[in-house]
Design a protein around this motif. Structure first.
Motif, mmCIF file in Angstrom:
data_model
loop_
_atom_site.group_PDB
_atom_site.id
_atom_site.type_symbol
_atom_site.label_atom_id
_atom_site.label_comp_id
_atom_site.label_asym_id
_atom_site.label_seq_id
_atom_site.Cartn_x
_atom_site.Cartn_y
_atom_site.Cartn_z
ATOM 1 N N CYS A 213 117.773 28.567 12.678
ATOM 2 C CA CYS A 213 118.038 28.083 11.328
ATOM 3 C C CYS A 213 116.836 27.318 10.830
ATOM 4 O O CYS A 213 115.923 27.006 11.588
ATOM 5 C CB CYS A 213 119.295 27.216 11.272
ATOM 6 S SG CYS A 213 119.159 25.660 12.177
ATOM 7 N N ILE B 122 114.658 28.559 17.974
ATOM 8 C CA ILE B 122 114.737 28.076 16.595
ATOM 9 C C ILE B 122 113.358 28.118 15.972
ATOM 10 O O ILE B 122 112.364 27.823 16.589
ATOM 11 C CB ILE B 122 115.318 26.648 16.553
ATOM 12 C CG1 ILE B 122 115.683 26.253 15.129
ATOM 13 C CG2 ILE B 122 114.372 25.641 17.145
ATOM 14 C CD1 ILE B 122 116.555 25.023 15.081
ATOM 15 N N ILE C 87 125.278 27.725 13.993
ATOM 16 C CA ILE C 87 124.351 26.584 13.981
ATOM 17 C C ILE C 87 124.711 25.604 15.081
ATOM 18 O O ILE C 87 123.837 25.103 15.801
ATOM 19 C CB ILE C 87 124.380 25.893 12.600
ATOM 20 C CG1 ILE C 87 123.886 26.843 11.509
ATOM 21 C CG2 ILE C 87 123.534 24.627 12.625
ATOM 22 C CD1 ILE C 87 124.043 26.288 10.110
ATOM 23 N N ARG D 122 121.145 16.610 12.777
ATOM 24 C CA ARG D 122 120.558 17.052 14.051
ATOM 25 C C ARG D 122 119.707 18.304 13.831
ATOM 26 O O ARG D 122 118.634 18.452 14.428
ATOM 27 C CB ARG D 122 121.652 17.311 15.082
ATOM 28 C CG ARG D 122 122.460 16.078 15.434
ATOM 29 C CD ARG D 122 123.322 16.307 16.665
ATOM 30 N NE ARG D 122 122.507 16.363 17.867
ATOM 31 C CZ ARG D 122 122.181 15.311 18.609
ATOM 32 N NH1 ARG D 122 122.593 14.112 18.263
ATOM 33 N NH2 ARG D 122 121.447 15.458 19.690
ATOM 34 N N SER D 123 120.171 19.209 12.990
ATOM 35 C CA SER D 123 119.378 20.406 12.694
ATOM 36 C C SER D 123 118.099 20.028 11.965
ATOM 37 O O SER D 123 117.030 20.596 12.226
ATOM 38 C CB SER D 123 120.204 21.385 11.848
ATOM 39 O OG SER D 123 121.383 21.784 12.520
ATOM 40 N N VAL E 271 120.316 23.377 6.621
ATOM 41 C CA VAL E 271 120.581 21.955 6.415
ATOM 42 C C VAL E 271 121.109 21.724 5.006
ATOM 43 O O VAL E 271 122.081 20.981 4.799
ATOM 44 C CB VAL E 271 119.302 21.138 6.665
ATOM 45 C CG1 VAL E 271 119.531 19.659 6.365
ATOM 46 C CG2 VAL E 271 118.825 21.316 8.105
#
Length: 731
Positions: free
Chosen positions: A299, A184, A293, A343-344, A304
């Protein structure tokens, strides 16, 4: 010795230090040539006979040009994108060394760092430049030691960052973050999927966007949908950077922010009745991106933002099945999308932008701060809607974010909407929602204890005062009328949410008195209606009256101030659901006798008429019979319709084309006077699935037939998605 001689002194005598692992003493020096510095090895500048001057012993042995590097000491160095004279000399020296395999294109670029404390145990680039390594036969050890540093990793992620630094130095300076197949991406670093700071791929653009590439959409259709989103949906949640509403930036939008663009297209196409295939194409691709995702795909902040937008509107194309009667499926989907966004957001470091003064690109940080603040708002509001605990710590009250902290929302022209001020008002109101939920609805055990002991009174009064202060400050905000209406609706629902707790407390106290008096001949239902027969004499009368008034006020705003086709049609789904909650609350208040017709007032008649007007507005705001408004309007019609006497008919529950109940079902539901309440086994006013089960007779496993000889209360089962409060609380 003069002061000038002191300044020109080449170096001072330092005490030799022992280097762990090298097995010998090492004398630290303050100067080194570029070649030795780049190799992280010791530079012996004393070989020429003049201490501290080139050439060094290594350059003499290798036949290289020995260029003395400048000192990097003397305080914090601000790194610039353009090369300075010194870095130009360094680059020249590196080019003159064709045999070097560890040279980097730019020795002044900081490595990407997506974790808050990733450098806590390693050295910075400046520290590595200043450090002096061992000689030739210890070069590999010096590289490893420099990457590991002296600290101790506190978690596996720290260890991974350490190993990544070592691997980076062993692969000709290729950054694992930016190489194909990397993990990521770090905040603000361009990746294979694009990022807010990335540049447009010359071979990409809108023509390389998958939905255009496979022929599902054409570039003009894409921009028409983007423009439609900007006009109708953007004002309610201004997350998309406004530059992307310009046709010239469509290529950049498609190349660098595919998650956000796809979310915009999916939402903008959700009500296109004449071309439903467009929404189908967009939804299918959006579903693939969301799955990616969730599976850990690369991402950034735009992903988000995309999830937050979807949670506000929840397009039907993302769900495998659409029920004819609304049962709160949108709440479940929004809960999952917001959780994934949180969480992302944590993983890419959005939470580090909550406080002002952090270093970094100000424009990108401002965007991340806005996204994280919206994560906080969405998390609080979805938890309030379904009675669940919070996921996100959020910006919190200590950060003190104001409109100036969101420059992307500032008006660009004097006559533009001031979205920054609107957002600050929403943020302040959300903090009140958060406090009410934290204190009054924190959990079943705590809430029940507070209800029975009466501790809630002081909290409820304080919250009512805080809500009133918010209304005085923001009630006259200068903005578009339809935006101001959404703030008023949120304010009225907060009043309902706060005061309904005291209403429930009065019910719990009355139920306990009945349980403590087994000699009473009254049934539970009769006891509760007797307890509420004279609300004016009850200690919590002010709360009960205000909760009912807030529910009616919300519906009146919806009926009188919101245009169904022009505004309600495009509003986020929470404003639809707030109206359903208000109508269900009034139905339950009526069942206790709090809302009823008297000689002086016809309050129940007025409420029935208000609910009927609400269902009519919801239908007009819908694009079709299975749209959000129509499905929940149908739910309210089934809940509030007068019940007739039992007649002969099929025992199975059927809904015809007009979604009317069969005659058998109508006879088995409660009569027009009151609902057969059971405090230990009834649906919550926040539990839309429980309401749907009540009006249609659907259990957890599907549609169940009712038989005249069976008692409805004995057949009802708590729904699978019942909120925390639904098991023991009526409201």
């Amino acid at each position: 010795m003069s002061s000038g001689e002191q300044i020109s002194s080449p170096k001072k005598v330092e005490k030799p230090k022992f280097r762990p692992g090298s097995g010998r003493l090492m004398k630290r020096v303050s100067r080194a040539c570029l070649h030795c510095r780049q190799r992280k090895s010791r530079c012996d500048l004393d070989s020429s006979g003049s201490p501290g001057t080139p050439p060094c012993q290594r350059c003499i042995r290798d036949g290289r040009e020995c260029v003395l590097g400048s000192s990097n000491r003397g305080g914090r160095r601000v790194r610039k994108s353009k090369l300075t004279a010194t870095s130009s000399m360094e680059s020249k020296a590196v080019q003159l060394d064709p045999g070097s395999s560890t040279s980097r294109s730019d020795s002044h670029v900081l490595p990407a760092n997506p974790y808050p404390g990733a450098n806590m145990f390693g050295r910075s680039d400046a520290a590595e430049t200043d450090s002096i390594a061992a000689d030739d036969d210890d070069d590999s050890g010096s590289i490893t030691d420099s990457a590991i540093g002296n600290g101790v990793p506190t978690n596996p992620s720290d260890a991974w960052q350490c190993l990544k630094g070592i691997a980076k130095r062993g692969t000709d300076g290729v950054d694992p973050d930016t190489s194909q197949g990397g993990g990521i991406s770090a905040p603000g670093v361009a990746s294979a999927n694009g990022s807010p700071n990335g540049t447009v791929d010359p071979g990409g653009g809108i023509k390389a966007y998958p939905l255009v590439q496979n022929g599902s959409l054409d570039p003009e259709t894409v921009f028409e949908l983007v423009a439609r989103f900007a006009k109708h949906f953007y004002p309610y949640l201004p997350l998309v950077p406004r530059k992307y509403f310009n046709r010239s930036n469509l290529d950049e939008f498609a190349s660098t922010e595919k998650h956000l663009l796809t979310a915009v297209l999916t939402i903008a196409s959700k009500d296109l009745v004449k071309t439903p295939e467009i929404h189908e194409y967009c939804s299918k691709y959006m579903h693939e991106l969301i799955s990616g995702i969730a599976a850990g795909a690369d991402c950034d902040v735009e992903a988000v933002e995309a999830l937050l937008l979807l949670a506000e509107w929840e397009p039907q194309g993302l769900r495998p099945r659409v029920e004819h009667v609304g049962r709160g499926e949108e709440d479940r989907a929004a809960w999952m999308h917001i959780g994934l966004a949180l969480r992302s957001g944590y993983f890419v470091g959005l939470d580090r932008t909550s406080f002002r003064g952090d270093s970094g690109d100000s424009t990108n940080d401002a965007r991340k701060r806005l996204a994280w603040a919206n994560c906080y708002i969405s998390d609080r509001l979805i938890s309030v809607r379904i009675g669940r605990a919070f996921w996100s710590r959020g910006p919190g009250p200590m950060t003190g974010l104001v409109s100036q902290d969101f420059p992307s929302l500032q008006p660009m022209e004097p006559d533009n909407e001031d979205y920054a001020r609107i957002f600050q008002a929403t943020l302040d109101l959300t903090q009140l929602y958060s406090n009410v939920h934290d204190v009054l609805y924190s959990g079943m055990r705590t809430s029940n204890h507070m209800m029975l002991m009466g501790d809630y009174v002081k909290y409820a009064d304080d919250f009512r005062a805080g809500i009133s202060r918010w209304e005085k400050k923001w009630g006259s905000l200068n903005c578009s009328e339809h935006i101001k209406t959404t703030l008023r609706m949120s304010y009225e629902y907060l009043r309902l949410y706060t005061n309904a707790f005291a209403f429930q407390a009065a019910i719990s106290q009355a139920s306990k008195r009945k349980n403590d008096d087994p000699s009473s001949a009254l049934s539970q239902k009769e006891h509760l209606r007797t307890a509420f027969s004279n609300v004016a004499s009850m200690p919590d009368a002010r709360f009960i009256y205000e909760s009912v008034e807030a529910a009616k006020s919300y519906l009146k705003i919806l009926v009188e101030s919101v245009d169904p086709e022009e505004h309600l049609h495009y509003m986020p789904l929470r404003y639809y659901l707030y109206s359903i909650y208000a109508a269900v609350f009034l139905y339950k208040a009526r069942s206790f006798g709090v809302v009823q017709d008297t000689e002086d007032t016809k309050e129940e008649t007025f409420v029935r008429h208000l609910v009927a007007q609400t269902t009519e507005r919801l239908k007009r705001a819908s694009a079709g019979p299975d749209d959000l408004g129509s499905r929940y309007a149908r739910l309210l019609e089934l809940l509030w319709r007068p019940r007739s006497a039992p007649t002969v008919g099929s025992p199975e529950i059927r809904l015809n084309n007009e979604m009317e109940l069969s005659t058998t079902m109508a006879g088995l539901l409660p009569d027009a006077n009151y609902m057969n309440l059971s405090p230990a086994n009834d649906f919550s006013w926040l539990d839309l699935e429980g309401v749907g089960n009540f009006v249609s007779g659907t259990g957890v496993l599907g549609v169940q037939p009712f038989f005249p000889t069976q008692d409805r209360a004995s057949m009802w089962q708590p729904p699978f998605w019942a909120g925390d409060m639904a098991g023991s609380l009526l409201f």
